[in-house]
Design an enzyme around this catalytic site. Structure first.
Site, mmCIF file in Angstrom:
data_model
loop_
_atom_site.group_PDB
_atom_site.id
_atom_site.type_symbol
_atom_site.label_atom_id
_atom_site.label_comp_id
_atom_site.label_asym_id
_atom_site.label_seq_id
_atom_site.Cartn_x
_atom_site.Cartn_y
_atom_site.Cartn_z
ATOM 1 N N GLU A 18 -6.426 -7.198 -0.843
ATOM 2 C CA GLU A 18 -6.658 -7.151 0.608
ATOM 3 C C GLU A 18 -7.971 -6.426 0.868
ATOM 4 O O GLU A 18 -8.209 -5.357 0.305
ATOM 5 C CB GLU A 18 -5.509 -6.403 1.297
ATOM 6 C CG GLU A 18 -5.582 -6.455 2.818
ATOM 7 C CD GLU A 18 -4.481 -5.633 3.483
ATOM 8 O OE1 GLU A 18 -3.279 -5.863 3.193
ATOM 9 O OE2 GLU A 18 -4.831 -4.752 4.297
ATOM 10 N N GLU A 66 0.839 -1.200 0.000
ATOM 11 C CA GLU A 66 0.000 0.000 0.000
ATOM 12 C C GLU A 66 0.870 1.244 0.000
ATOM 13 O O GLU A 66 1.207 1.774 1.062
ATOM 14 C CB GLU A 66 -0.921 0.027 1.227
ATOM 15 C CG GLU A 66 -1.981 -1.050 1.209
ATOM 16 C CD GLU A 66 -2.913 -0.992 2.423
ATOM 17 O OE1 GLU A 66 -2.659 -0.204 3.366
ATOM 18 O OE2 GLU A 66 -3.896 -1.743 2.433
HETATM 19 C C1 IDC Z 1 -2.532 -4.449 10.408
HETATM 20 C C2 IDC Z 1 -2.788 -5.557 11.400
HETATM 21 C C3 IDC Z 1 -2.486 -5.064 12.785
HETATM 22 C C4 IDC Z 1 -1.073 -4.523 12.818
HETATM 23 C C5 IDC Z 1 -0.885 -3.465 11.726
HETATM 24 C C6 IDC Z 1 0.556 -2.990 11.617
HETATM 25 O O1 IDC Z 1 -4.139 -6.005 11.275
HETATM 26 O O2 IDC Z 1 -2.637 -6.083 13.756
HETATM 27 O O3 IDC Z 1 -0.832 -3.947 14.075
HETATM 28 O O4 IDC Z 1 -1.217 -4.022 10.468
HETATM 29 O O5 IDC Z 1 1.413 -4.033 11.273
HETATM 30 C C7 IDC Z 1 -3.722 -2.567 5.909
HETATM 31 C C8 IDC Z 1 -2.411 -3.213 5.852
HETATM 32 C C9 IDC Z 1 -2.277 -4.313 6.867
HETATM 33 C C10 IDC Z 1 -2.975 -3.918 8.164
HETATM 34 C C11 IDC Z 1 -4.464 -3.807 7.870
HETATM 35 C C12 IDC Z 1 -5.337 -3.508 9.089
HETATM 36 O O6 IDC Z 1 -2.090 -3.684 4.555
HETATM 37 O O7 IDC Z 1 -0.917 -4.538 7.080
HETATM 38 O O8 IDC Z 1 -2.762 -4.925 9.123
HETATM 39 N N1 IDC Z 1 -4.662 -2.779 6.867
HETATM 40 O O9 IDC Z 1 -4.971 -2.269 9.635
HETATM 41 N N2 IDC Z 1 -4.208 -1.666 5.077
HETATM 42 C C13 IDC Z 1 -5.414 -1.269 5.492
HETATM 43 C C14 IDC Z 1 -5.726 -1.973 6.652
#
Ligand code: IDC
Length: 474
Positions: free
Chosen positions: A277, A188
């Site tokens: 995703e 992203e």
């Molecule tokens: C989130 C995980 C969370 C973690 C965070 C940072 O769910 O537990 O603390 O990352 O590592 C994304 C990202 C994805 C995120 C997810 C939810 O690609 O890595 O995971 N998210 O926040 N983009 C939008 C949402």
């Protein structure tokens, strides 16, 4: 004049019977549209034998196609960062996802910066070994696999461009010619200065590395603003990059009409898109599930035949984990599913997890045949009721048809009328022109299967009806 023989056979699906086909997203399409044939082995009754070869995939216009040029809509699950939950990268988990959860593709998210990132504190050797384990586990279970360079806090992909080039050079050399492997160049991209031209120039550099080893692999490239500026990419597509699509991400409790509108705009721009995703929580990955917004998104993806991968294969105590805390990665089961996991299972397979648990050992199956008349050709029509479930107080029933031309002449422009015991409306249909009026459903030749050749059997036409109670064919 020949007369039509219509033999309808009902087969009530055992709730847990793996042989019942389900309304996977790959089959769903709006009335009049054609959905793809399922590109992955769907017979889940023979564990260990389902690693049948996967078709190579290629993008054509907005659509992903298989090697027979049939539309493909993949649905699947993404790991929660292999860096922090490596235990879920294993064949048992992936097999459970394939057999019980409707999965056709696994995304291996490898963080680059945070959580022992590949470019920061992580062991590159260990992470590459884990990627390999994931690729093997996905292919052994008959699933596609996305290798995702998971940038996040490192919002500008150019920050680690050199390492990305080396990494994708290495993996594309290793997996060259493996039709299961898909490369996602940057999760992203984000940050004020990270505009589409910035992402584009990074993508061009990394694509060169991959194309030096593999001319045909499917490549996914991110778009700015956390994969939500697809309309920017739509105005300025990558040139000469070969087989590629652009990623869009959404979290349905946060991203709603505006983001859905953007996706539709990009679709009109003819941008080939892949949702690598998504969630129905807030963008944080936590908070309440917004099932209604989630359903609206899924309907939109079905309509535009866009593949989708859910976040995340994890037992972390947060709403976007599909497993409850403490789930054993070596033997996950339906009772380990969170609310989100259950929602996905229902959307991907049509199966209600609570019903499955309740109905174990109590369901039966029955078959009956009937002769109906219509048309002036000789087609045998076999209608299988393959699934039924309740949602919002309504009953949904999936029927799959087999049309066989037993004559020695091709049959063109055919049309079949089917009568049901209740008034129905069409919820989804695929590969034929299907319409309902009262308790009657008409199935006609659509864009595909206009002609059924002598001796040919067509098995991929079907539909889901919605009714206010149990419905059967009359
Ligand atoms: C989130 C995980 C969370 C973690 C965070 C940072 O769910 O537990 O603390 O990352 O590592 C994304 C990202 C994805 C995120 C997810 C939810 O690609 O890595 O995971 N998210 O926040 N983009 C939008 C949402």
């Amino acid at each position: 004049m020949n007369h039509l023989r219509l033999i309808a056979s009902f087969l009530l699906a055992l709730a847990l019977c793996a042989c019942a086909s389900s309304p996977s997203a790959s089959q769903k399409a709006d009335d009049g549209h054609t959905a793809q044939s399922d590109p992955v082995e769907t017979d889940t009754r023979k564990p260990g034998t389902e690693s049948a070869s996967l078709s190579p995939l290629h993008a054509d216009g907005t659509q992903l196609l298989d090697d027979q040029n049939q539309p493909v809509v993949l649905q699947g699950y993404g790991t929660f960062g292999i860096n922090s939950k490596p235990e879920f990268v294993n064949e048992n988990t992936f097999r459970f996802l394939k057999e019980e959860m409707g999965s056709q593709v696994i995304r291996l998210a490898m963080y680059t910066a945070e959580s022992n990132g590949y470019c920061t504190s992580g062991s590159q050797d260990e992470l590459e070994t884990l990627i390999d384990k994931g690729v093997q586990a996905a292919t052994a279970t008959g699933q596609y696999v996305i290798i995702d360079w998971h940038i996040l806090s490192d919002g500008n992909p150019a920050q680690y461009q050199g390492q990305a080039k080396d990494f994708f050079g290495t993996v594309s050399r290793k997996y060259t010619g493996n039709p299961a492997v898909i490369y996602e160049l940057c999760n992203e991209p984000n940050g004020r200065d990270v505009t589409w031209p910035v992402v584009k120039s990074y993508a061009e550099a990394v694509i060169q590395e991959i194309r030096a080893n593999d001319k045909n692999a499917l490549i996914l490239v991110g778009t700015p603003q956390w994969d939500q500026a697809e309309t920017e990419a739509g105005k300025d597509l990558l040139k000469d990059a070969g087989n590629m699509m652009y990623t869009v991400h959404f979290y349905a409790a946060t991203h709603k009409d505006q983001q859905r509108q953007d996706l539709s705009t990009a679709y009109e721009q003819k941008l080939p898109m892949f949702v690598s995703e998504f969630g129905i929580t807030e963008a944080s990955g936590n908070g309440a599930l917004d099932e209604q917004s989630g359903r609206t998104w899924i309907d939109l993806l079905d309509q535009d035949k866009i593949s989708r991968v859910a976040w995340a294969i994890s037992d972390k105590d947060e709403a976007s984990s599909i497993f409850k805390p403490g789930t054993d990665p070596d033997s996950p089961s339906l009772s380990d599913l969170t609310e989100w996991g259950q929602w996905l299972r229902k959307v991907y397979t049509g199966k209600d997890t609570d019903d499955d648990k309740d109905s174990q050992g109590t369901s039966g199956s029955s078959e009956e045949t009937a002769e109906l008349k219509s048309g002036d050709n000789e087609l045998e029509v076999s209608l299988k009721q393959s699934n039924t479930w309740q949602s919002d107080g309504m009953t949904f029933t999936q029927f799959d048809l087999t049309l066989t031309n037993h004559s020695d002449q091709p049959v063109t422009g055919w049309s079949e009328a089917l009568q049901f015991t209740k008034d129905v409306t069409i919820n989804q249909s695929w590969n034929g022109e299907i319409s309902a009026s009262g308790s009657s459903v008409t199935v006609k030749a659509g864009q595909y299967h206009t002609t059924i050749q002598a001796g040919e059997s067509v098995t991929d036409i079907g539909f889901i009806v919605k009714s206010d109670g149990v419905v059967e064919q009359k």
